[in-house]
Design an enzyme around this catalytic site. Sequence first.
Site, PDB file in Angstrom:
ATOM      1  N   SER A   1      -4.146   6.067 -12.869  1.00 33.54           N
ATOM      2  CA  SER A   1      -4.937   5.168 -12.368  1.00 33.54           C
ATOM      3  C   SER A   1      -3.829   3.966 -11.998  1.00 33.54           C
ATOM      4  CB  SER A   1      -6.019   4.792 -13.437  1.00 33.54           C
ATOM      5  OG  SER A   1      -6.836   3.724 -12.792  1.00 33.54           O
TER       6      SER A   1
ATOM      7  N   TYR B   1      -7.835  -0.485  -2.584  1.00 36.66           N
ATOM      8  CA  TYR B   1      -7.048   0.213  -4.002  1.00 36.66           C
ATOM      9  C   TYR B   1      -7.583   0.267  -4.973  1.00 36.66           C
ATOM     10  CZ  TYR B   1      -2.821   1.852  -6.286  1.00 36.66           C
ATOM     11  OH  TYR B   1      -1.946   2.566  -7.133  1.00 36.66           O
TER      12      TYR B   1
ATOM     13  N   LYS C   1      -9.719   2.811  -7.647  1.00 35.76           N
ATOM     14  CA  LYS C   1      -8.994   3.011  -8.813  1.00 35.76           C
ATOM     15  C   LYS C   1     -10.069   2.813  -9.841  1.00 35.76           C
ATOM     16  CE  LYS C   1      -4.822   4.516  -8.336  1.00 35.76           C
ATOM     17  NZ  LYS C   1      -4.054   5.890  -8.282  1.00 35.76           N
TER      18      LYS C   1
ATOM     19  N   SER D   1       8.066   1.898  -6.930  1.00 39.12           N
ATOM     20  CA  SER D   1       7.872   3.302  -6.304  1.00 39.12           C
ATOM     21  C   SER D   1       7.814   3.057  -4.810  1.00 39.12           C
ATOM     22  CB  SER D   1       6.348   3.792  -6.789  1.00 39.12           C
ATOM     23  OG  SER D   1       5.317   3.150  -6.149  1.00 39.12           O
TER      24      SER D   1
END
Length: 258
Positions: A144, A158, A162, A193
Site C-alpha cells: 500500500s 493514487y 490505495k 523508487s
Amino acid sequence: MSRYDQPARRPAVVTGASSGIGAATALTLARAGHPVALGARRTALCEDLADRIRADGGEASVHALDLTDADSVTGFAKAVAADLGDIEVVVSNAGAVAPGTTHEVDTERFARELDLTLVGAHRLVRALVPGMVERRRGDLVFVSSDVAVRPRPFMSSYAAGKWGLEGMAQAMQMELEGTGVRASIVRPGPTWSGMGTDWADDEAAFVIDQWVRFGLARHGHLLKPAAVAEAIATVVAAPRGVHLNLIEVSPEAPLEEP
C-alpha cells in the site's frame, strides 16, 4: 507435514518487479530461498534481475504481466505455476502515480490508475488466491502507501486506489480467517523508487512544495526500496499461527545537532 507446517519450497510471485520496491522484494525473497516469478510489462528489466538472482544461486521465472488485462493476468498465473509449481506467496506491488489537480485530470486517466492499483490487484487475487485456499496455506501481501491514511494533494487517484486496496485487503483478512491464507498489508512511507521519476521537474517541485505546505513532508529522508522489501520478507517468514496483518514502514528523520 503438519497442517501448520510450511513446505520447504515456497514459490513467490512479485508484481511490478522491474524496478523499485518490486525488484528489491524479488531479490530479498530469492536470497531467503524462495523461487521467484517476476511480473511486469518491462520484461527486459525483469530478465536482468532474474539473471542476478540465478547468478546468486536462486531460481527465477519471468513473464510479461499487465494487471489491467484479465487475459494477461490469467496467462501469467498459468505460466508461473508451470515454471515453479504451486504459488505460495503473492506480493501485489504494481502501481502508478502522476501529478494532477483532481478536477482537471481526465476521467479516463483517473480510471486507468484506479484500474491498475485496485482492480488489477483483484485480478491477481482472482487468479491465484483460490489455489491457496484449496491448499489451506499461503501469503498474500498488498503493498500500500501512507497515502491510504494520509492522502497527499495532486495525486488523488493514487490515494483513492490505495484507500480502496487497503479496504479490499482488510475485508479479505476477515473472509480468509480459518483458511490458512494470510492477507497482509505493508504500508511504506516516502520511498526512493522509479515512481515519479517521469514527472516534469517543475511539476515535481510544485507537488513537493504543496506536501510541505500541508505538513505531509516533515523531513527530506526517504526509504530505500530494500527496507520495504525486508518488511515484506518478515511478513512472509512469520511462522504459521502468526499473522502480521499490517506493517507501516517510515523513513527515520535525520539526526538533529545536539
